[in-house]
Design an enzyme around this catalytic site. Structure first.
Site, PDB file in Angstrom:
ATOM      1  N   ILE A  90       0.833  -1.204   0.000  1.00  0.00           N
ATOM      2  CA  ILE A  90       0.000   0.000   0.000  1.00  0.00           C
ATOM      3  C   ILE A  90       0.865   1.251   0.000  1.00  0.00           C
ATOM      4  CG2 ILE A  90      -1.726   1.293   1.322  1.00  0.00           C
ATOM      5  CD1 ILE A  90      -2.418  -1.494   2.639  1.00  0.00           C
ATOM      6  N   CYS A  91       0.475   2.236  -0.796  1.00  0.00           N
ATOM      7  CA  CYS A  91       1.103   3.553  -0.770  1.00  0.00           C
ATOM      8  C   CYS A  91       0.098   4.529  -0.174  1.00  0.00           C
ATOM      9  CB  CYS A  91       1.494   3.989  -2.186  1.00  0.00           C
ATOM     10  SG  CYS A  91       2.252   5.632  -2.268  1.00  0.00           S
TER      11      CYS A  91
END
Length: 246
Positions: A90-91
């Site tokens: 995840i960013c």
């Protein structure tokens, strides 16, 4: 695991279990009772391609928690520019540079749910997905919906039938809604007390949940969320509680 960290995580898990409004879920991973490895779940937000799906997130709590963020990745495959379609990585700023000890596992999960409403293709985790969203939003919505049906259990009926797919304007509106939801999630940690009032103690090195718990133990009036100066006696009682002297 330190006793303070154990108590905090246990309290956060209990708070999530007691919260029937957010629809966020958390449990220990597998059949064990290890509070450092959790599994979070939440529903895809309405008015998105993910609506009707249920998403599972692997959560690992570092030794430095809450001063370092939980390490989260999607277990459920998802087509989203800020989540790797291969690994689930995840960013999200909330889980990296914008993390604060004020935040909790629940607020992090709510931020992830909000991310599904507000993709950021210019800061992608998955370049292929980001490129599709930028060049062909309608196709992005179509594929994202297919993945929601296949991997997250969303109903097969197209949510956006006849809508023409996403547009830059609709994406902008969704991003604004997600930002507002994230701010609400952060304020929820203050339990109705004025943020500035609590933050004066946070500035002394205590975290928000501890300060709020001390206020509630001493019986400090919430005054409708207004800021005000505490009497010296109350200041002493709160400080003593925070230092474990009461």
């Amino acid at each position: 695991m330190s006793s303070n960290r154990t108590r905090r995580i246990a309290k956060e898990v209990a708070d999530i279990h007691a919260d029937t409004l957010s629809k966020v879920e958390v449990e220990t991973f597998g059949s064990g009772d290890d509070l450092t490895h959790l599994r979070g779940k939440f529903h895809g937000p309405p008015d998105t391609p993910y609506e009707g799906g249920k998403y599972t997130v692997d959560i690992r709590i570092p030794n430095e928690y809450p001063f370092r963020p939980p390490i989260m990745k999607f277990e459920t495959k998802i087509w989203h520019p800020n989540v790797s379609s291969q690994t689930g990585a995840i960013c999200l700023d909330t889980l990296s540079t914008q993390w604060s000890p004020v935040l909790t596992i629940k607020s992090a999960l709510i931020s992830l749910q909000s991310l599904l409403s507000s993709p950021e293709p210019k800061d992608p985790q998955d370049a292929e997905v980001a490129g599709m969203l930028i060049s062909n939003p309608a196709e992005f919505e179509h594929v994202a919906r297919q993945w929601a049906v296949k991997y997250a259990g969303a109903p097969e009926k197209d949510r956006a039938e006849g809508s023409g797919g996403a547009t830059p304007e609709s994406i902008k509106k969704k991003a604004q809604k997600a930002k507002e939801s994230e701010e609400k999630a952060k304020l929820a940690a203050y339990h109705g007390y004025n943020k500035d009032l609590i933050d004066r103690f946070v500035a002394m090195g205590f975290d928000v949940p501890a300060v709020v718990a001390a206020f509630e133990f001493v019986g400090i009036d919430k005054m409708g969320g207004e800021d005000y100066e505490l009497e010296e006696a109350y200041m002493g009682d709160i400080t003593a509680r925070l230092f474990g002297e009461a």
